[in-house]
Write an enzyme that holds these catalytic residues in place. Structure first.
Site, PDB file in Angstrom:
ATOM      1  N   ASP A 165      92.487  86.572  80.476  1.00 15.79           N
ATOM      2  CA  ASP A 165      92.257  87.717  81.337  1.00 15.79           C
ATOM      3  C   ASP A 165      93.157  88.848  80.829  1.00 15.79           C
ATOM      4  O   ASP A 165      94.381  88.709  80.813  1.00 15.79           O
ATOM      5  CB  ASP A 165      92.590  87.357  82.792  1.00 15.79           C
ATOM      6  CG  ASP A 165      92.258  88.486  83.744  1.00 15.79           C
ATOM      7  OD1 ASP A 165      92.485  89.649  83.378  1.00 15.79           O
ATOM      8  OD2 ASP A 165      91.798  88.201  84.870  1.00 15.79           O
ATOM      9  N   TYR A 200      89.419  99.921  84.667  1.00 11.25           N
ATOM     10  CA  TYR A 200      89.922 100.996  85.535  1.00 11.25           C
ATOM     11  C   TYR A 200      91.443 101.024  85.594  1.00 11.25           C
ATOM     12  O   TYR A 200      92.017 101.826  86.303  1.00 11.25           O
ATOM     13  CB  TYR A 200      89.332 100.892  86.952  1.00 11.25           C
ATOM     14  CG  TYR A 200      89.436  99.525  87.594  1.00 11.25           C
ATOM     15  CD1 TYR A 200      90.636  99.103  88.157  1.00 11.25           C
ATOM     16  CD2 TYR A 200      88.351  98.664  87.628  1.00 11.25           C
ATOM     17  CE1 TYR A 200      90.743  97.858  88.736  1.00 11.25           C
ATOM     18  CE2 TYR A 200      88.447  97.414  88.205  1.00 11.25           C
ATOM     19  CZ  TYR A 200      89.644  97.013  88.759  1.00 11.25           C
ATOM     20  OH  TYR A 200      89.740  95.768  89.319  1.00 11.25           O
ATOM     21  N   LYS A 201      92.105 100.125  84.842  1.00 11.46           N
ATOM     22  CA  LYS A 201      93.569 100.137  84.810  1.00 11.46           C
ATOM     23  C   LYS A 201      94.008 101.024  83.640  1.00 11.46           C
ATOM     24  O   LYS A 201      93.841 102.231  83.718  1.00 11.46           O
ATOM     25  CB  LYS A 201      94.071  98.702  84.742  1.00 11.46           C
ATOM     26  CG  LYS A 201      93.767  97.976  86.076  1.00 11.46           C
ATOM     27  CD  LYS A 201      94.070  96.495  86.100  1.00 11.46           C
ATOM     28  CE  LYS A 201      93.773  95.935  87.493  1.00 11.46           C
ATOM     29  NZ  LYS A 201      93.668  94.480  87.546  1.00 11.46           N
TER      30      LYS A 201
END
Ligand SMILES: *Cc1c(COP(=O)(O)O)cnc(C)c1O
Length: 418
Positions: free
Chosen positions: A219, A244-245
């Site tokens: 991940d 979106y990070k």
């Protein structure tokens, strides 16, 4: 002047002065400083320390989104699917692979959410190791990863085997080796721990898992776009991450998945939507899967949600992931120094490693009052995030965050505690 709080405040104020000069020196020498100005301003926000959770938008993005609606969608209408959108999930996947993952083209795709891709790929991996019935996952992994692993295990009659590593050091190859067996089908771990920021040794863990005949799924939510990696060279089988990070895709932008070339056409995800068919427009009676990376798709991709990340990827490519990592280390090192001088004397704990080589782009600090402190800080325009039970996470997104901003945030935490 016998008030101990007042004395403490005065003592840390002197130190904060030194740190201010240090921050100014580091910012003046920052080769990526020009990128700071590319991000949209947020009036009233003096320190945004959550760029690792929701990256800031770029100044150029609103006009690009408006132009997209007017032209690509508004004028070209459905013709845009043929002209540019059909291949976007693959094209954008290749771009992420090139800029952030160390992966050759044709192995990365943009689709769904991280949670959905985790489901699809964990299922694919389990089916790809028939006769093996265990999923190994870390007990401290992000909830969605754990919940999905447990859900799949219940669904297919597999077992979850939990690893409980040191929370600050994070999972090591030895931790993993200790639980591997001939029953292990799949190991699911985060490259960077969402709480402590611990950075796993991806090459050695991957090798340990593969030597045991299992598949490795990483991940990358908290590492893509901030920590360099070489997925191809390090033998990684599967990886999933969100955009979106650090990749700046905006709230709810779709995730990406990497599936090593040798597994394509072999490992098959279970949601057989038309976008994963060999011929999407054949509209035939039965499903025949495409043999390449598009098999990870299911339905129509969210094209509008794939716009903002393209601009951020250009900035990351321009900066270069190696330089981004260097700035990231400078920011987290500086944050630890500021913690030592301003927060440790107030009883705040450091919940991240001091070793930059074993840390991603954020650090976490702990104090019993932090839930209430976070609320107060948000009201003042200082925005870290709170992680249960008593952690404040300082996310320092390298392109959008300066050392001075980092210090403003830490000084605000100190002031809230005094
Ligand atoms: C942010 C994050 C997710 C998010 O999953 P979504 O499906 O986008 O909500 C998953 N895993 C980790 C480790 C994360 O940090």
């Amino acid at each position: 002047m016998n008030d101990p709080l007042e004395e403490q405040r005065e003592a840390t104020q002197v130190l904060a002065g030194d740190l201010t000069a240090e921050a100014a020196r580091l910012d003046a020498a920052d080769p990526l400083a020009a990128h700071l100005d590319a991000f949209a301003e947020a009036p009233g926000v003096s320190a945004y320390l959550d760029g690792n959770s929701l990256g800031r938008p770029l100044k150029e993005t609103p006009d690009k989104v408006a132009a997209f609606i007017r032209h690509d969608w508004g004028t070209r209408l459905i013709r845009s699917w043929d002209e540019q959108w059909m291949d976007l999930p693959v094209r954008l996947g290749d771009r992420i692979a090139e800029v952030a993952l160390g992966a050759a083209p044709g192995q990365t795709i943009v689709a769904d959410s991280t949670s959905v891709l985790l489901y699809k790929l964990m299922r694919a991996a389990l089916a790809g190791r028939p006769g093996r019935s265990e999923i190994v996952i870390e007990a401290g992994n992000f909830p969605t990863d754990r919940f999905i692993a447990a859900g799949i295990a219940a669904e297919v009659g597999a077992t979850v085997r939990w690893i409980e590593p040191d929370p600050i050091i994070g999972v090591t190859a030895e931790d993993v080796a200790a639980v591997l067996s001939e029953q292990t089908a799949l190991v699911v771990l985060s490259h960077v721990d969402y709480r402590s920021g611990a950075l796993a040794d991806m090459p050695s863990v991957t090798k340990t898992v593969k030597d045991a005949g299992a598949l490795m799924l990483w991940d990358l939510c908290h590492s893509a776009g901030v920590v360099p990696m070489q997925l191809d060279e390090w033998g990684v089988d599967i990886a999933v991450g969100c955009t979106y990070k650090y990749l700046g895709g905006g709230p709810g932008s779709p995730a990406f998945a990497y599936l090593r070339a040798e597994h394509q056409g072999v490992l098959r995800q279970p949601i057989h939507g038309w976008w994963s068919a060999a011929d999407i427009f054949a509209m035939g009676p039965e499903y025949a899967p495409v043999g390449d990376i598009r098999q990870l798709l299911s339905g129509t991709p969210p094209v509008m949600s794939m716009l903002a990340m393209q601009d951020m990827l250009d900035h990351l490519a321009d900066a270069g992931i190696t330089a981004v990592r260097a700035k990231s280390i400078s920011l987290t090192d500086f944050a630890v120094r500021a913690y030592d001088e301003l927060l440790a004397p107030l009883g705040v704990r450091l919940l991240s490693t001091r070793s930059a080589a074993h840390r991603g782009g954020h650090i976490t600090i702990g104090h019993p009052d932090f839930q209430q402190v976070t609320q107060q800080l948000w009201g003042e325009g200082v925005i870290p995030d709170f992680r249960f039970p008593d952690g404040i996470r300082l996310g320092l997104s390298p392109l959008s965050t300066s050392h001075a901003e980092t210090l403003r945030g830490i000084v605000a935490v100190r002031d809230a505690l005094l």
